[in-house]
Design a protein around this motif. Structure first.
Motif, PDB file in Angstrom:
ATOM      1  N   ASN A  49     -24.863-106.836 -97.066  1.00  0.00           N
ATOM      2  CA  ASN A  49     -24.115-105.643 -97.443  1.00  0.00           C
ATOM      3  C   ASN A  49     -24.970-104.583 -98.111  1.00  0.00           C
ATOM      4  OD1 ASN A  49     -21.774-106.835 -96.510  1.00  0.00           O
ATOM      5  ND2 ASN A  49     -21.386-107.822 -98.447  1.00  0.00           N
ATOM      6  N   ILE A  50     -26.228-104.501 -97.732  1.00  0.00           N
ATOM      7  CA  ILE A  50     -27.101-103.497 -98.313  1.00  0.00           C
ATOM      8  C   ILE A  50     -27.747-102.693 -97.198  1.00  0.00           C
ATOM      9  CG2 ILE A  50     -27.526-104.654-100.510  1.00  0.00           C
ATOM     10  CD1 ILE A  50     -30.027-105.850 -99.380  1.00  0.00           C
ATOM     11  N   THR A  51     -28.155-101.482 -97.518  1.00  0.00           N
ATOM     12  CA  THR A  51     -28.690-100.553 -96.534  1.00  0.00           C
ATOM     13  C   THR A  51     -30.007 -99.989 -97.054  1.00  0.00           C
ATOM     14  OG1 THR A  51     -26.443 -99.943 -95.922  1.00  0.00           O
ATOM     15  CG2 THR A  51     -28.184 -98.451 -95.261  1.00  0.00           C
ATOM     16  N   CYS A  52     -30.995 -99.891 -96.176  1.00  0.00           N
ATOM     17  CA  CYS A  52     -32.256 -99.299 -96.602  1.00  0.00           C
ATOM     18  C   CYS A  52     -32.324 -97.847 -96.140  1.00  0.00           C
ATOM     19  CB  CYS A  52     -33.455-100.098 -96.117  1.00  0.00           C
ATOM     20  SG  CYS A  52     -33.753-100.021 -94.368  1.00  0.00           S
ATOM     21  N   ASN A  53     -33.301 -97.130 -96.660  1.00  0.00           N
ATOM     22  CA  ASN A  53     -33.434 -95.700 -96.397  1.00  0.00           C
ATOM     23  C   ASN A  53     -33.594 -95.413 -94.906  1.00  0.00           C
ATOM     24  OD1 ASN A  53     -33.401 -93.171 -97.731  1.00  0.00           O
ATOM     25  ND2 ASN A  53     -35.571 -92.940 -97.283  1.00  0.00           N
ATOM     26  N   LYS A  54     -34.336 -96.253 -94.191  1.00  0.00           N
ATOM     27  CA  LYS A  54     -34.543 -96.005 -92.765  1.00  0.00           C
ATOM     28  C   LYS A  54     -33.227 -96.084 -91.995  1.00  0.00           C
ATOM     29  CE  LYS A  54     -35.870-100.599 -91.094  1.00  0.00           C
ATOM     30  NZ  LYS A  54     -34.796-100.807 -90.160  1.00  0.00           N
ATOM     31  N   ASP A  55     -32.305 -96.932 -92.443  1.00  0.00           N
ATOM     32  CA  ASP A  55     -30.983 -97.003 -91.808  1.00  0.00           C
ATOM     33  C   ASP A  55     -30.214 -95.704 -92.009  1.00  0.00           C
ATOM     34  OD1 ASP A  55     -31.485 -99.637 -91.036  1.00  0.00           O
ATOM     35  OD2 ASP A  55     -30.553-100.457 -92.852  1.00  0.00           O
ATOM     36  N   LEU A  56     -30.324 -95.139 -93.210  1.00  0.00           N
ATOM     37  CA  LEU A  56     -29.640 -93.873 -93.489  1.00  0.00           C
ATOM     38  C   LEU A  56     -30.239 -92.736 -92.671  1.00  0.00           C
ATOM     39  CD1 LEU A  56     -29.263 -94.161 -97.364  1.00  0.00           C
ATOM     40  CD2 LEU A  56     -27.537 -94.638 -95.616  1.00  0.00           C
ATOM     41  N   ASP A  61     -28.694 -87.232 -88.959  1.00  0.00           N
ATOM     42  CA  ASP A  61     -29.747 -86.435 -88.321  1.00  0.00           C
ATOM     43  C   ASP A  61     -30.430 -85.526 -89.340  1.00  0.00           C
ATOM     44  OD1 ASP A  61     -31.339 -85.497 -86.281  1.00  0.00           O
ATOM     45  OD2 ASP A  61     -29.901 -83.981 -85.632  1.00  0.00           O
ATOM     46  N   TYR A  62     -31.040 -86.144 -90.338  1.00  0.00           N
ATOM     47  CA  TYR A  62     -31.772 -85.423 -91.381  1.00  0.00           C
ATOM     48  C   TYR A  62     -33.121 -86.099 -91.565  1.00  0.00           C
ATOM     49  CZ  TYR A  62     -27.497 -82.985 -92.765  1.00  0.00           C
ATOM     50  OH  TYR A  62     -26.383 -82.206 -92.780  1.00  0.00           O
ATOM     51  N   SER A  63     -34.071 -85.378 -92.111  1.00  0.00           N
ATOM     52  CA  SER A  63     -35.390 -85.953 -92.367  1.00  0.00           C
ATOM     53  C   SER A  63     -35.305 -86.991 -93.485  1.00  0.00           C
ATOM     54  CB  SER A  63     -36.387 -84.855 -92.750  1.00  0.00           C
ATOM     55  OG  SER A  63     -36.052 -84.317 -94.013  1.00  0.00           O
ATOM     56  N   GLN A  64     -36.329 -87.831 -93.545  1.00  0.00           N
ATOM     57  CA  GLN A  64     -36.383 -88.862 -94.567  1.00  0.00           C
ATOM     58  C   GLN A  64     -36.402 -88.237 -95.957  1.00  0.00           C
ATOM     59  OE1 GLN A  64     -39.266 -89.676 -96.648  1.00  0.00           O
ATOM     60  NE2 GLN A  64     -38.060 -91.265 -97.640  1.00  0.00           N
ATOM     61  N   SER A  65     -37.113 -87.118 -96.113  1.00  0.00           N
ATOM     62  CA  SER A  65     -37.196 -86.491 -97.438  1.00  0.00           C
ATOM     63  C   SER A  65     -35.847 -85.912 -97.866  1.00  0.00           C
ATOM     64  CB  SER A  65     -38.277 -85.408 -97.457  1.00  0.00           C
ATOM     65  OG  SER A  65     -37.985 -84.387 -96.527  1.00  0.00           O
ATOM     66  N   THR A  66     -35.098 -85.351 -96.932  1.00  0.00           N
ATOM     67  CA  THR A  66     -33.771 -84.812 -97.256  1.00  0.00           C
ATOM     68  C   THR A  66     -32.823 -85.932 -97.668  1.00  0.00           C
ATOM     69  OG1 THR A  66     -34.069 -82.948 -95.763  1.00  0.00           O
ATOM     70  CG2 THR A  66     -31.800 -83.517 -96.346  1.00  0.00           C
ATOM     71  N   ILE A  67     -32.830 -87.015 -96.907  1.00  0.00           N
ATOM     72  CA  ILE A  67     -31.983 -88.169 -97.256  1.00  0.00           C
ATOM     73  C   ILE A  67     -32.375 -88.689 -98.638  1.00  0.00           C
ATOM     74  CG2 ILE A  67     -31.435 -90.573 -96.670  1.00  0.00           C
ATOM     75  CD1 ILE A  67     -30.042 -88.668 -94.783  1.00  0.00           C
ATOM     76  N   SER A  68     -33.662 -88.800 -98.898  1.00  0.00           N
ATOM     77  CA  SER A  68     -34.131 -89.311-100.194  1.00  0.00           C
ATOM     78  C   SER A  68     -33.692 -88.432-101.357  1.00  0.00           C
ATOM     79  CB  SER A  68     -35.654 -89.435-100.197  1.00  0.00           C
ATOM     80  OG  SER A  68     -36.048 -90.452 -99.318  1.00  0.00           O
ATOM     81  N   GLN A  69     -33.732 -87.121-101.159  1.00  0.00           N
ATOM     82  CA  GLN A  69     -33.288 -86.208-102.229  1.00  0.00           C
ATOM     83  C   GLN A  69     -31.811 -86.397-102.534  1.00  0.00           C
ATOM     84  OE1 GLN A  69     -34.344 -82.289-100.894  1.00  0.00           O
ATOM     85  NE2 GLN A  69     -36.534 -82.637-101.165  1.00  0.00           N
ATOM     86  N   HIS A  70     -31.000 -86.551-101.513  1.00  0.00           N
ATOM     87  CA  HIS A  70     -29.564 -86.741-101.726  1.00  0.00           C
ATOM     88  C   HIS A  70     -29.265 -88.128-102.314  1.00  0.00           C
ATOM     89  CE1 HIS A  70     -28.109 -82.956-100.156  1.00  0.00           C
ATOM     90  NE2 HIS A  70     -28.962 -83.076 -99.144  1.00  0.00           N
ATOM     91  N   VAL A  71     -29.981 -89.131-101.851  1.00  0.00           N
ATOM     92  CA  VAL A  71     -29.802 -90.479-102.407  1.00  0.00           C
ATOM     93  C   VAL A  71     -30.172 -90.497-103.887  1.00  0.00           C
ATOM     94  CG1 VAL A  71     -30.736 -92.836-102.345  1.00  0.00           C
ATOM     95  CG2 VAL A  71     -29.986 -91.733-100.230  1.00  0.00           C
TER      96      VAL A  71
END
Length: 107
Positions: A49-56, A61-71
């Motif tokens: 029941n856990i999710t890693c950044n690459k799954d997000l 459809d966003y870059s890894q850096s954008t997802i990381s900022q929101h996370v």
């Protein structure tokens, strides 16, 4: 956004600051979608029941850096909790905080 904590009033209490912190974290459509995704994917903490950044990144459809900022914003608000394994960070939803937030808003 910075929330002033020096206001004293009979109408504003410590719980109101926590509610405002969560509301601020949910003030972007992508962050709402990230919370919804984790809520649907995992109902609590557990190995499956856990999710890693690459799954997000793969899901949205966003870059890894954008997802990381929101996370990061969601983590700072306490909505996302983390668990590290090796070089990976996994996320799961703090469902109790989300429920407390919803209850605080109910009239």
């Amino acid at each position: 956004m910075r929330i002033r904590t020096d206001l004293s009033s009979e109408y504003i209490n410590d719980k109101d600051y926590e509610v405002a912190k969560v509301a601020n974290a949910l003030a972007h459509p992508l962050r709402v979608a990230l919370v919804r995704y984790l809520a649907e994917k995992n109902n609590g903490k557990g190995v499956d029941n856990i999710t890693c950044n690459k799954d997000l990144v793969a899901m949205f459809d966003y870059s890894q850096s954008t997802i990381s900022q929101h996370v990061k914003i969601l983590k700072e608000a306490g909505l996302f909790l983390t668990e590290s394994k090796d070089k990976f960070t996994f996320y799961y939803l703090n469902a109790s905080l989300l429920k407390d937030f919803a209850n605080a808003l109910s009239i």
